[in-house]
Design a protein around this motif. Sequence first.
Motif, mmCIF file in Angstrom:
data_model
loop_
_atom_site.group_PDB
_atom_site.id
_atom_site.type_symbol
_atom_site.label_atom_id
_atom_site.label_comp_id
_atom_site.label_asym_id
_atom_site.label_seq_id
_atom_site.Cartn_x
_atom_site.Cartn_y
_atom_site.Cartn_z
ATOM 1 N N CYS A 101 0.727 -1.427 0.225
ATOM 2 C CA CYS A 101 0.283 0.129 -0.160
ATOM 3 C C CYS A 101 1.027 0.992 -0.185
ATOM 4 O O CYS A 101 1.731 1.437 0.695
ATOM 5 C CB CYS A 101 -1.209 -0.010 1.429
ATOM 6 S SG CYS A 101 -2.113 1.707 0.856
ATOM 7 N N CYS A 118 -0.465 3.785 3.306
ATOM 8 C CA CYS A 118 0.368 3.173 4.821
ATOM 9 C C CYS A 118 1.122 1.451 4.643
ATOM 10 O O CYS A 118 1.866 1.081 5.768
ATOM 11 C CB CYS A 118 -1.044 2.602 5.735
ATOM 12 S SG CYS A 118 -1.885 0.636 5.003
ATOM 13 N N CYS A 129 -3.736 -0.401 0.178
ATOM 14 C CA CYS A 129 -5.007 -1.311 0.604
ATOM 15 C C CYS A 129 -6.511 -0.900 0.791
ATOM 16 O O CYS A 129 -7.234 0.366 0.021
ATOM 17 C CB CYS A 129 -4.627 -1.590 2.511
ATOM 18 S SG CYS A 129 -4.868 -0.051 3.407
ATOM 19 N N CYS A 149 -6.936 2.448 2.985
ATOM 20 C CA CYS A 149 -6.910 3.228 2.369
ATOM 21 C C CYS A 149 -7.391 4.020 1.054
ATOM 22 O O CYS A 149 -7.756 5.072 1.013
ATOM 23 C CB CYS A 149 -5.430 3.620 1.652
ATOM 24 S SG CYS A 149 -4.428 3.106 3.120
HETATM 25 ZN ZN LIG Z 1 -3.076 1.161 3.712
#
Ligand SMILES: [Zn+2]
Length: 225
Positions: A176, A179, A211, A214
């Motif tokens: 991701c 994050c 992800c 997010c």
């Molecule tokens: Zn993420």
Amino acid sequence: MNPRIEKIRQLLGELEAETAKTPQGDTGFSALELPDIIGEIVDDLQPILTAYDAAFYWFLFRHSIARDGNPQIRVSRSSLRRAVVKSSYTNAAENNISIGKVQDTLLALETIGAIQKLGEPNRQGTLYRVLIPDEIEACRRFRAERVAEESALFPLTNKSHHQRRMQVFERDGYKCQKCEKQLTRFTATTDYIKSPAEGGDDSAENLFTTCAECNSRSQAQASRE
Ligand SMILES: [Zn+2]
């Protein structure tokens, strides 16, 4: 919708409901992931295996991940010798493969990273963990090479949506970009750098890996703006 695919979906749904009831290890796989995993085994693992390796891998896979989602399996060499395939070296009626061939094949699968020995053998056999292509370094390498080759052969604009997503995931290392969570091809999603509303296109250059959390956060943000 193709009725056969609909039927397979339905069966997988039932299978998943069943396996949800049985206790699983921390690495249980969802039955819904099976068709994708099987595709990856054929595309990314089988081409780097010998015929015996492949037969053994499918046998171990069938009795672990494909049975109940649990990647662990205990097997004995003597049962593998009888259960998996016949020897291609002899025409004898009783042409089981040799114990040595079983040993060599298990070792080859271990070396490539397709299975992992989890403990010392006991009377029931040896405990192994069966890995899926996403977890096998050699498969990821093989896949990356293939994706790069395809990119060279076909211009970006001719790529299917799926190929483009895969290219973005490969480029971003399945991480991701917000994050930094490590994802797999089953959990990774893509988001736009410049949204279509702002004139952004569907090219790999305008996409990045995120992800699901997010991704939905950024979409909620966009709809508020
Ligand atoms: Zn993420």
